[in-house]
Scaffold this motif. Structure first.
Motif, short mmCIF file in Angstrom:
data_model
loop_
_atom_site.label_atom_id
_atom_site.label_comp_id
_atom_site.label_asym_id
_atom_site.label_seq_id
_atom_site.Cartn_x
_atom_site.Cartn_y
_atom_site.Cartn_z
N ASN A 7 -42.23 -9.06 -18.89
CA ASN A 7 -41.16 -8.43 -18.12
C ASN A 7 -41.82 -7.56 -17.06
N VAL A 8 -41.39 -7.69 -15.81
CA VAL A 8 -42.02 -7.00 -14.69
C VAL A 8 -41.03 -6.05 -14.04
N ILE A 9 -41.48 -4.81 -13.81
CA ILE A 9 -40.70 -3.81 -13.10
C ILE A 9 -41.42 -3.56 -11.78
N ILE A 10 -40.73 -3.76 -10.66
CA ILE A 10 -41.31 -3.52 -9.34
C ILE A 10 -40.69 -2.25 -8.77
N LEU A 11 -41.53 -1.31 -8.40
CA LEU A 11 -41.08 -0.05 -7.82
C LEU A 11 -41.39 -0.03 -6.32
N ASN A 12 -40.69 0.82 -5.59
CA ASN A 12 -40.88 1.01 -4.14
C ASN A 12 -40.71 -0.30 -3.37
N ALA A 13 -39.64 -1.03 -3.65
CA ALA A 13 -39.41 -2.32 -2.99
C ALA A 13 -39.16 -2.15 -1.50
N GLU A 14 -38.70 -0.99 -1.08
CA GLU A 14 -38.41 -0.78 0.35
C GLU A 14 -39.68 -0.61 1.17
N LYS A 15 -40.83 -0.40 0.53
CA LYS A 15 -42.09 -0.15 1.24
C LYS A 15 -42.98 -1.38 1.31
N VAL A 16 -42.42 -2.56 1.01
CA VAL A 16 -43.20 -3.78 1.08
C VAL A 16 -43.51 -4.10 2.54
N ALA A 17 -44.63 -4.80 2.78
CA ALA A 17 -45.08 -5.05 4.15
C ALA A 17 -44.92 -6.52 4.52
N LEU A 18 -44.56 -6.74 5.77
CA LEU A 18 -44.56 -8.08 6.36
C LEU A 18 -45.46 -8.03 7.59
N TRP A 58 -44.18 -5.32 -21.17
CA TRP A 58 -43.53 -4.75 -19.99
C TRP A 58 -44.62 -4.18 -19.09
N VAL A 59 -44.59 -4.57 -17.82
CA VAL A 59 -45.57 -4.07 -16.85
C VAL A 59 -44.85 -3.50 -15.64
N VAL A 60 -45.47 -2.50 -15.02
CA VAL A 60 -44.94 -1.86 -13.81
C VAL A 60 -45.87 -2.18 -12.66
N VAL A 61 -45.29 -2.61 -11.53
CA VAL A 61 -46.04 -2.93 -10.32
C VAL A 61 -45.51 -2.06 -9.19
N ASP A 62 -46.42 -1.44 -8.44
CA ASP A 62 -46.02 -0.64 -7.28
C ASP A 62 -46.17 -1.51 -6.03
N ALA A 63 -45.07 -1.69 -5.30
CA ALA A 63 -45.06 -2.57 -4.13
C ALA A 63 -45.38 -1.83 -2.84
N ASP A 64 -45.75 -0.58 -2.91
CA ASP A 64 -45.98 0.24 -1.72
C ASP A 64 -47.13 -0.32 -0.89
N GLY A 65 -46.81 -0.81 0.31
CA GLY A 65 -47.82 -1.31 1.24
C GLY A 65 -48.35 -2.71 0.91
N GLN A 66 -47.82 -3.38 -0.09
CA GLN A 66 -48.29 -4.71 -0.46
C GLN A 66 -47.66 -5.77 0.44
N PRO A 67 -48.42 -6.79 0.85
CA PRO A 67 -47.82 -7.91 1.58
C PRO A 67 -46.83 -8.65 0.69
N VAL A 97 -35.59 0.29 -5.84
CA VAL A 97 -35.91 1.00 -4.61
C VAL A 97 -36.28 2.42 -5.02
N GLY A 98 -37.45 2.87 -4.62
CA GLY A 98 -37.92 4.18 -5.04
C GLY A 98 -38.87 4.07 -6.22
N GLY A 99 -39.36 5.21 -6.67
CA GLY A 99 -40.38 5.23 -7.71
C GLY A 99 -39.87 5.45 -9.12
N GLU A 100 -38.56 5.43 -9.33
CA GLU A 100 -37.98 5.68 -10.66
C GLU A 100 -37.41 4.39 -11.23
N HIS A 101 -37.51 4.23 -12.56
CA HIS A 101 -36.88 3.11 -13.24
C HIS A 101 -36.31 3.61 -14.57
N LYS A 102 -35.47 2.78 -15.19
CA LYS A 102 -34.79 3.19 -16.41
C LYS A 102 -35.33 2.49 -17.66
N HIS A 103 -36.59 2.08 -17.64
CA HIS A 103 -37.16 1.32 -18.76
C HIS A 103 -38.27 2.08 -19.46
#
Length: 151
Positions: free
Chosen positions: A58-69, A20-29, A131-137
């Protein structure tokens, strides 16, 4: 006779070690994030990668709302689908989909980079977007990885 044999070892469901890995999407393209996450989900970063087996993590992505386009993609990028009825073509821009469901933007990007078959559907179930920095895993003890260090 040489007793050393070089045999190709194929992974199966019993021999794979899924983490299980956690990825932070904050500011990522979005596209770069999605391609790297798809690679981890598929298991292509492992030495025992087998194309017909779900051997990825298994991948957990946090802060999905802060992804960049980049550019004007928030207004120009369209997600199009058809209801099946005459005149039933619908569409949403990336900004509208972000407002409606922020996690869906990341999920659609990653799903588009997975195989279009039963294996792809099974691999997609290993993705958890929040969405946000919390997860249930927390019980799975996921390890945090820096997505920028993955090639």
């Amino acid at each position: 006779m040489n007793t050393l044999s070089y045999k190709t070892v194929s992974a199966n469901k019993a021999t794979t070690n899924k983490e299980w890995v956690v990825v932070d999407a904050d500011g990522q393209p979005l596209g770069r994030l999605a391609s790297k996450v798809a690679k981890i989900l598929r298991g292509k970063h492992k030495t025992n990668f087998t194309p017909h087996v779900d051997c990825g993590d298994n991948v957990i992505i946090l802060n999905a709302e802060k992804v960049a386009l980049s550019g004007n993609k928030w207004a120009d990028k369209e997600y199009i689908w058809h209801t099946g009825y005459p005149g039933g073509q619908k569409s949403l821009t990336a900004a509208e989909l972000q407002k409606k469901n922020s996690a869906m933007v990341v999920e659609k990007a990653v799903k588009g980079m997975l195989p279009k078959n039963r294996l792809g559907k099974a691999i997609f179930k290993n993705l958890h977007v929040y969405v946000g920095g919390e997860h249930k895993h927390e019980a799975q003890q996921p390890k945090e990885i820096n997505i920028n260090e993955i090639k």
